[in-house]
Scaffold this motif. Structure first.
Motif, short mmCIF file in Angstrom:
data_model
loop_
_atom_site.label_atom_id
_atom_site.label_comp_id
_atom_site.label_asym_id
_atom_site.label_seq_id
_atom_site.Cartn_x
_atom_site.Cartn_y
_atom_site.Cartn_z
N TYR A 51 0.81 -0.77 0.07
CA TYR A 51 -0.21 -0.43 0.18
C TYR A 51 0.52 1.19 0.08
O TYR A 51 0.56 2.61 -0.69
CB TYR A 51 -1.00 -0.09 1.00
CG TYR A 51 -2.55 -0.74 1.04
CD1 TYR A 51 -3.01 -1.82 0.86
CD2 TYR A 51 -3.10 0.61 0.89
CE1 TYR A 51 -3.62 -2.70 0.39
CE2 TYR A 51 -4.44 -0.92 0.57
CZ TYR A 51 -4.48 -1.82 0.40
OH TYR A 51 -6.11 -2.82 0.52
N PRO A 77 -2.74 5.58 1.69
CA PRO A 77 -2.45 4.50 1.91
C PRO A 77 -1.87 4.77 3.44
O PRO A 77 -2.20 3.48 3.88
CB PRO A 77 -1.02 4.48 0.55
CG PRO A 77 -1.05 6.23 0.62
CD PRO A 77 -2.20 6.30 0.31
N LEU A 80 -4.72 4.50 5.57
CA LEU A 80 -4.73 3.36 5.47
C LEU A 80 -3.99 1.62 6.51
O LEU A 80 -4.92 0.95 6.97
CB LEU A 80 -5.27 3.06 4.03
CG LEU A 80 -5.97 3.79 3.20
CD1 LEU A 80 -6.22 2.81 2.00
CD2 LEU A 80 -7.78 3.03 3.38
N ILE A 81 -2.96 1.93 6.25
CA ILE A 81 -1.70 1.12 6.61
C ILE A 81 -1.94 1.58 8.24
O ILE A 81 -1.51 0.51 9.02
CB ILE A 81 -0.84 1.48 5.90
CG1 ILE A 81 -1.09 0.67 4.52
CG2 ILE A 81 -0.02 0.15 6.78
CD1 ILE A 81 -1.76 -0.64 4.62
N THR A 83 -4.08 2.24 10.21
CA THR A 83 -5.15 0.90 10.28
C THR A 83 -5.46 -0.26 10.03
O THR A 83 -5.61 -1.19 11.23
CB THR A 83 -7.08 1.81 9.39
OG1 THR A 83 -6.67 2.74 9.27
CG2 THR A 83 -8.02 0.70 9.87
N ALA A 84 -4.66 -1.00 9.32
CA ALA A 84 -4.21 -2.11 8.98
C ALA A 84 -3.30 -2.24 10.29
O ALA A 84 -3.36 -3.74 10.49
CB ALA A 84 -3.86 -2.03 7.55
#
Lengths: 121, 497, 495
Positions: A51, A77, A80-81, A83-84
């Motif tokens: 990502y 990203p 998002l990452i 969160t990931a």
């Protein structure tokens, strides 16, 4: 020569794929439950790279609006990452907690030994 | 009321999420149960209101935090996911009263509150996957529900529950990671995460860079298939269902895999469908082939199970085969069959698991030989089991028949005769594994384990009977199931290339 | 009596047996009351059906529609002549069969009698549903309900043999219906856009010849209750059940439902004319004829009386199929007549077999020497039933065969004629020796075994004798008074 060039241009992705395969291999090949979880974490980490990599725009700066800059890196990203990563940590924590409980119940964390114990019943 | 109405999509998620936190803080089992019950009973009203709105006209788009899609997260409700929301909510609401005694029986006093907390988190996750219009958000909810599910499964009393939970954790995480890889690839080529937006940009992206699009499709298919236990990626499911607490099994069997199927249909028909020509990819054949394998292999394995929860778990794998079969057939009738079977299978499988839970509550076992002659001892419970079993077999007058009918009609229109015969032949295996239980339970002399058994208390009996009645009711009056499923299927198929 | 519209009666005919099924368990502790409920329900049902006869004969087709289950397919009933005939047979035989059951079940001290009567009532309700169904969905629903409700009856003894037979029964009947019958219905729906029965058929012009053959094969073998070989095994296997259940299976409901469905599908789904035009008669004749002959030959070799009767049933059922397969209107009338005739004759035969078992505990043909002297009523009735099955006038069996034969001659289907002649000889071959044995052989020498209880027996209990006498009379009466079934059969084909 072309091959080397392709490799050099995509080396982030090569590392991503390497980590992905390495992680999956550990999950499949290891019988130790903790090692499996480590493999799983490596596997998940490879996705973070996947990502983050396209988020970097060459020549772009940090995405803070300023008239002086026109090219920014993509901030999405990272969000998002983040969160990931949280998801990954939670999964790892839960997995390790389960391993602890399994160790309490079975006295081992080797899969084959555990299966053998359950077959005895 | 008017102030609340526009925010229903958010409330559908926020209410169970807050409920989960509350239940976790309350610490006492009965109070946590009260919270879970209140939340579960509220959900169908919200889902019903949403369904009513989308049936009235058009889909609902809700901007979370006021951010405009595709930049912000959008909750998007159309007929299809309103139907699935309704399904999950109703199953939760109907089965919840059952939980109090069942959970009190199977789970230690100190952990009950956590159990309800996890149940509510799981509910949040499932509803979230269904309602969100954002691919990454769906991943997060996927993990929220999955993490809660691992805990629910591990709460089982048998130590093998821990093992099952661990195995599911490994498989589930791999599945979710595959999903997120697929989403990542889609994001790289389209620059968007919003399903609608991705779908709109995909046509252009697929012409420029076809390979990442196909790769994304492959990753998403495998990832979601792991979550929905498509054969042969089902290995986590039988143990997880067999050793989880009765209520958790019921709830998961009825909803968790269904929501994953929803996600698969959404990806196939709403995201990829308008761009990719499925006929040119081997997707349809692959799905049909695996579905048939599931229908036969899993049913066949089910015949030899002595732990009845495990038997029903394998039956679930087979029934998921029916659902995915309709996805493979990919015409209106076939997809209607799939969607309606989401609901139909949820209803009857929940009834079956509730019945087994009631048996476990009374005799402490769900082994086949311990159930010998239990029919006359627990007449209502086992009668419900028989009726729901008819549903699994697909006898007319039950919900199972409706699903099979649509699948058969869809198969006749698309694939042809042999597939129809195969669909029907696989249900014969269901006759065997259900018939075996019926024979032992009703036509044998009572075993010593069930001498003192009797029907469970009303709080457990009523949910069971309601679901059993629904098995019959929706087998005759199909306007709320097949009717809506038909609308959803028409919408989804209409967008195909 | 404004409430007694044909529509109300139609629904009442479905509700009465169901209500009985609900009431019977309430009187579990009082057997006399329980049996009274069964008898009252049987009489009420029969009266209701008879009350429907007048309207149907005058051309009224009462109907009732429920909710739409599938697009264009409702849960619906419509009474047409063939269904009327079937309902008449089933409901009238339920009365005698109930009387007989009471005698049989009590004399043999059978357990689980409440379950027995409940399942019987549900089976009758299913039968009415099959008879009244307006479309294939409704028909299929009650067809399956009939299979399931008779399963506890077949396994009544609950021992391993009964359970094994029950499994075979369930798997074969559910299996054929699901794997063959249901796909056929779905295909009909896809081809014709409807699955409502209609005079003259709905598939005419909508299916090619090859499709029609496939469909017909699916229907013919999918309706496993019609016991067309090779899907006939369930019928002999189900012989483990008590005799009144065998009577239910063979005469009142189950196999009759099978052939009824076959005839109805041929007449009102395909259409006789469409089938004849497509030249389907030949292979149908062969399939049905093979079963007729083979089953008769097998019957010849059976020593167990009930098994012999069972194979006789297999053979006679295919007679009905054959009658329809000749595809001449008159032979279809014959097929319908034969349903009625076979019902009355075969129930007589089974009642007699049960009567022998109850009074003398004999089950084999070879044991029956001279039994006619001790049980004159039983064996006289048996003789009438046997003659009826052979088709000797003045019994009901003659008429059906006569019409079928006429049809075969008309269409110059000499194969069918030959099959009928040969099978008549075979029928005589396996029935007449029994009658001969019973009346003209000397009874066996009295053994001095302490358990030789069969030496002192006379007739069976009076309800049994009453029932079998009544059915024997019915079998003869049907020959002299064939107007009603004939009229209904002719209305069915629109003459």
């Amino acid at each position: 020569m072309q091959l080397v060039k392709t490799f050099a241009e995509h080396y982030n992705y090569v590392i991503t794929i390497f980590l992905m395969m390495a992680g999956l291999y550990i999950v499949v090949a290891r019988g130790n439950m903790v090692k499996k979880l480590i493999g799983l974490s490596i596997f998940q980490t490879s996705v973070y790279l996947l990502y983050i990599t396209p988020g970097k725009i060459i020549g772009g700066t940090a995405p803070i609006l300023d008239p002086a800059f026109t090219v920014y890196s993509n901030p999405l990203p990272h969000v998002l990452i983040l969160t990931a990563i949280v998801v990954g940590v939670a999964t790892l924590a839960l997995g390790l907690a389960l391993v602890v409980r399994i160790n309490e119940c079975y006295g081992t964390i080797e899969e084959d030994e555990i299966f053998a114990k359950d077959d005895d019943q | 009321m008017t102030a609340v109405m526009p925010h229903l999509p958010a409330l559908q998620i926020v209410v169970p999420l807050l409920g989960a936190i509350l239940a976790g803080f309350l610490r006492r089992g009965p109070t946590a149960f009260a919270v879970a019950l209140a939340v579960s009973w509220l959900m169908p009203f919200i889902a019903g209101a949403l369904l009513w709105q989308v049936l009235g006209g058009g889909s609902i788009s809700y901007r979370l935090g006021g951010w405009q899609p595709p930049y912000g997260i959008e909750y998007r409700v159309d007929v299809f996911n309103a139907f699935v929301l309704m399904l999950v909510s109703v199953i939760g609401a109907v089965t919840m009263p059952y939980a109090r005694r069942s959970v009190a029986f199977e789970i230690d006093e100190g952990r009950q509150a956590w159990f309800y907390c996890m149940y509510l988190l799981c509910l949040t996750g499932l509803l979230g996957i269904t309602i969100t219009g954002d691919a990454f958000n769906a991943f997060v909810f996927l993990e929220v529900s999955a993490l809660a599910t691992y805990v629910l499964i591990a709460a089982g009393r048998d130590r093998r529950a821990l093992l099952a939970s661990y195995q599911y954790l490994i498989m589930g995480t791999i599945g979710a990671t595959f999903y997120v890889i697929g989403v990542g690839l889609l994001w790289v080529v389209t620059g968007s995460l919003n399903f609608v937006d991705v779908s709109a940009r995909l046509a252009e992206a697929a012409t420029v860079q076809p390979r990442p699009v196909i790769t994304a499709l492959a990753f998403l298919t495998v990832g979601v298939s792991l979550k929905l236990a498509l054969f042969p990626l089902h290995s986590w499911l039988p143990n997880a269902y067999a050793y989880a607490p009765s209520f958790a099994t019921t709830f998961l069997a009825a909803t968790a895999t269904k929501v994953a199927v929803y996600l698969l249909i959404r990806l196939y028909f709403s995201v990829f469908g308008p761009t990719l020509n499925f006929q040119k990819l081997p997707v349809s054949e692959l799905i049909i082939g695996l579905s048939i394998a599931a229908m036969f292999a899993a049913s066949f394995i089910a015949i030899f199970q002595t732990n009845l929860k495990r038997m029903l778990a394998y039956s679930s794998v087979a029934q998921i085969g029916y659902i995915t079969l309709g996805i493979g057939i990919a015409n209106k009738a076939g997809l209607t069959g799939s969607i309606v079977h989401l609901a139909n299978h949820a209803v009857m499988k929940a009834a079956l698991f509730l019945a087994l839970g009631a048996v476990f509550y009374r005799i402490g076992s769900v082994k086949l030989h311990d159930l010998s002659g239990i029919g006359p001892k627990m007449p209502l419970t086992m009668a419900a089991f028989v009726v729901a079993g008819f549903g699994i077999i697909g006898t007319p007058g039950t919900v199972g028949f409706i699903s099979k009918w649509y699948l058969a009609v869809g198969a006749l229109n698309e694939v042809g005769w042999p597939l129809v015969l195969v669909i029907m032949a696989s249900s014969l295996l269901a006759v065997i594994y259900i018939g075996r239980v019926v024979e032992v339970a009703w036509f044998r002399d009572p075993s010593p384990t069930c001498i003192g058994a009797s029907d469970p208390p009303l709080s457990m009996l009523i949910p069971l009977l309601v679901l059993t009645a629904a098995t019959i009711w929706f087998g005759i009056d199909t306007q709320w199931t097949a009717g809506i499923a038909g609308k959803a299927a028409g919408m989804l198929v209409g967008g195909l290339k | 009596m404004t409430w007694a519209t044909p529509e109300c009666l139609l629904i009442a005919a479905l509700i009465i047996p169901l209500a009985a099924a609900l009431l019977i368990p309430l009187f579990h502790r009082w057997p006399n009351l329980r049996e009274t409920v069964t008898l009252i329900a049987a009489v009420l049902l029969c009266l209701t059906v008879i009350a429907l006869l007048g309207p149907v004969l005058s051309g009224v087709r009462p109907q009732w529609s429920g909710v739409e289950v599938l697009p264009g397919v409702a849960f619906a009933f419509k009474l047409e002549p063939l269904g009327m005939l079937f309902a008449l047979i089933a409901s009238s035989l339920w009365i005698v069969n109930s009387i007989y059951s009471i005698g049989y079940m009590r004399a043999n001290k059978e357990p689980r009698q409440t379950t027995y009567y409940v399942c019987f009532a549900i089976a009758l309700a299913s039968t009415m549903g099959v008879a009244f169904a307006e479309n294939l969905f409704t028909l299929f629903l009650f067809y399956e309900m009939l299979t399931i409700s008779t399963y506890p009856l077949v396994t009544h003894r609950r021992d391993s043999e009964a359970m094994a037979s029950g499994r075979l029964y369930l798997i074969l009947l559910l299996g054929t219906s699901m794997v063959l019958f249901l796909p056929a219905i779905a295909a009909t729906y896809v081809l014709a856009g409807t699955i409502d029965f209609a005079p003259g058929g709905i598939l005419g012009g909508k299916a090619s010849g090859a499709t029609m053959v496939v469909l017909l094969v699916l229907y013919l073998f999918g309706i496993g209750k019609a016991a067309v070989m090779p899907f006939h095994f369930w019928l002999p296997a189900a012989m483990v059940a008590p005799t009144p259940v065998s009577a239910l299976l063979h005469a009142v409901a189950v196999v009759k439902a099978g052939v009824f469905c076959v005839v109805k599908v041929m007449v009102m789904i395909f259409g006789v004319d469409a089938l004849a035009a497509a030249g389907q008669s030949g292979w149908l004749t062969v399939v049905a004829g093979t079963t007729v002959i083979v089953a008769s030959v097998v019957a010849l070799k059976q020593d167990n009386l009930k098994r012999r009767l069972a194979y006789s049933t297999v053979s006679q059922l295919s007679y009905v199929v054959l009658g329809a397969a000749i595809l001449a209107p008159i032979s279809v009338v014959g097929a319908a007549m034969h349903i009625a005739a076979h019902a009355w004759c075969k129930i007589t035969l089974f009642f007699a077999a049960g009567s022998i078992y109850t009074a003398a505990h004999l089950t084999e043909v070879s044991q029956l020497n001279g039994i006619g002297r001790r049980m004159p009523w039983t064996m006289a009735a048996f003789a009438i039933g046997a003659l009826g099955m052979i088709g000797v006038p003045p019994t009901a069996g003659f008429l059906g065969k006569w019409f079928m034969l006429t049809g075969a001659m008309q269409t110059a289907n000499w194969l069918a004629v030959a099959i009928m002649v040969v099978s008549t000889v075979l029928n005589a071959g396996y029935f007449l020796p029994i009658v001969f044995r019973a009346f003209f052989r000397a009874p066996p020498e009295p053994t001095h075994d302490a358990h030789g209880g069969h030496e002192v027996h006379g007739e069976a209990p009076w309800p049994i004798v009453l029932a079998l006498t009544a059915t024997a009379i019915g079998a003869v009466a049907l020959f002299f008074l064939p107007q009603i079934p004939l009229a209904l059969a002719q209305m069915m084909i629109g003459r």
